[in-house]
Design a protein around this motif. Structure first.
Motif, PDB file in Angstrom:
ATOM      1  N   GLY A   1      29.774  47.142  24.516  1.00  0.00           N
ATOM      2  CA  GLY A   1      28.295  46.617  24.837  1.00  0.00           C
ATOM      3  C   GLY A   1      28.487  46.396  26.359  1.00  0.00           C
ATOM      4  N   ILE A   2      28.976  45.627  26.934  1.00  0.00           N
ATOM      5  CA  ILE A   2      29.163  46.125  28.874  1.00  0.00           C
ATOM      6  C   ILE A   2      30.452  45.714  28.299  1.00  0.00           C
ATOM      7  N   ASP A   3      31.117  46.012  29.320  1.00  0.00           N
ATOM      8  CA  ASP A   3      32.835  46.052  29.632  1.00  0.00           C
ATOM      9  C   ASP A   3      33.013  45.865  31.244  1.00  0.00           C
ATOM     10  N   TYR A   4      33.535  43.974  31.368  1.00  0.00           N
ATOM     11  CA  TYR A   4      33.256  43.108  32.625  1.00  0.00           C
ATOM     12  C   TYR A   4      34.497  43.535  33.275  1.00  0.00           C
ATOM     13  N   TYR A   5      35.474  44.676  32.972  1.00  0.00           N
ATOM     14  CA  TYR A   5      36.569  45.873  33.748  1.00  0.00           C
ATOM     15  C   TYR A   5      36.570  47.189  34.502  1.00  0.00           C
ATOM     16  N   ASN A   6      35.399  47.241  34.154  1.00  0.00           N
ATOM     17  CA  ASN A   6      34.594  48.162  35.397  1.00  0.00           C
ATOM     18  C   ASN A   6      33.472  47.673  35.889  1.00  0.00           C
ATOM     19  N   GLU A   7      33.959  47.534  36.914  1.00  0.00           N
ATOM     20  CA  GLU A   7      32.469  47.254  37.777  1.00  0.00           C
ATOM     21  C   GLU A   7      32.514  48.085  39.699  1.00  0.00           C
ATOM     22  N   THR A   8      31.009  47.997  39.350  1.00  0.00           N
ATOM     23  CA  THR A   8      31.071  48.814  40.750  1.00  0.00           C
ATOM     24  C   THR A   8      30.568  47.789  42.454  1.00  0.00           C
ATOM     25  N   GLU A   9      31.495  47.894  43.128  1.00  0.00           N
ATOM     26  CA  GLU A   9      30.443  46.829  43.756  1.00  0.00           C
ATOM     27  C   GLU A   9      30.181  47.343  45.222  1.00  0.00           C
TER      28      GLU A   9
END
Length: 302
Positions: free
Chosen positions: A76-84
């Motif tokens: 659903g959502i992956d908090y460890y995969n982020e883009t600044e």
């Protein structure tokens, strides 16, 4: 606490208290208070806006295989995969209470977090706070503009029809194509209007009931709700939900079971249910689609 505001078309700032933000909002503002009582120890404020990888697409057909546990659709959502997207550093050396404000242009559909880290000079530990939010459709939870009316037709069209429809960029041409699709299948104008009203009422209701990191009609529960309506009976268990569309609870074609990959908690504040897909849903999907496209959905739900 980080306060969030939005505005559109030159209007004044309005507070945003929930998670969902309409994409028609063109500007975002974040405001928070910092208390720095010691002038000899400056405080560093690091803030950043990040986008979090998440599933924002259409659900897989109910007759296909289930999602892999490593896929973003499953998580659903992956908090460890982020883009600044943007980061800022500010140093406060003044005594007292200070309100800090940051403004951003609204972002594309997806899920975001505005983060603030504060640290006093000489301290080892930082203080953290964040404000998460999701950008949804322009009129969310309502379905109003012509593009919002086009996208839910994925449940009634074959893939080629749907691709051709979304390639139409002109609003008037798109409206005509949508009208032709409904009228060509149903035939009668009065019945067509009633079917259209029922269909988009369910889409909007799905947005209100099932939205999480994406619009409710795009979720697995939204898919079943739009196509079949309210279940006759439900059974709710830990991490499992079953909807029955027959008074014969043993009939597998009229029974849809959903499972939660992860429970709703403060670190994952979403109700994310995945349909347990079965090949024998093929005939039920075909029959239900025919009920909509013939207009018989008005007399017979399933």
């Amino acid at each position: 606490t980080i306060q969030m505001h939005g505005k559109q078309n030159g209007s004044s700032w309005s507070p945003i208290t929930g998670y969902d933000v309409q994409s028609s909002v063109d500007s975002l503002r974040f405001v928070f208070q910092v208390i720095s009582p010691q002038t000899e120890r400056p405080m560093t404020i690091d803030s950043r806006l990040i986008k979090i990888k998440s599933d924002t697409g259409l659900p897989r057909s109910m007759t296909r295989s289930n999602y892999s546990s490593s896929s973003i659709e499953y998580k659903g959502i992956d908090y460890y995969n982020e883009t600044e997207i943007q980061s800022t550093r500010r140093v406060l050396s003044d005594y007292g209470s200070v309100f800090v404000e940051y403004k951003f242009a609204n972002q594309n559909r997806g899920n975001y977090r505005f983060e603030v880290n504060t640290k006093k000079e000489g301290d080892e530990e930082e203080q953290f706070n964040g404000r998460a939010f999701g950008i949804k459709s322009p009129n969310f939870p309502a379905v109003e503009n012509i593009h919002e009316l086009a996208r839910p037709l994925a449940y009634l069209m074959d893939s080629k029809q749907y691709e051709d429809l979304l390639e139409i960029s002109d609003k008037d041409s798109l409206k005509q194509a949508i009208d032709r699709f409904w009228l060509k299948n149903i035939g009668n104008k009065q019945k067509t209007r009633s079917v259209i009203e029922l269909y988009y009422t369910r889409v909007e209701q799905a947005n209100k009931m099932f939205s999480n990191f994406k619009e409710g009609w795009k979720t697995d529960r939204g898919l079943i709700y739009v196509m079949f309506g309210n279940p006759f009976y439900t059974r709710d268990r830990l991490r499992s939900l079953t909807w029955y569309y027959s008074y014969n609870l043993e009939d597998p074609e009229y029974r849809f079971r959903f499972e939660q990959p992860q429970l709703n908690n403060k670190f994952y504040p979403f109700d994310h249910y995945l349909l347990q897909r079965q090949s024998y849903y093929h005939s039920r999907r075909y029959i239900q689609r025919d009920l909509w496209l013939s207009g018989r959905i008005l007399q017979r739900r399933i």
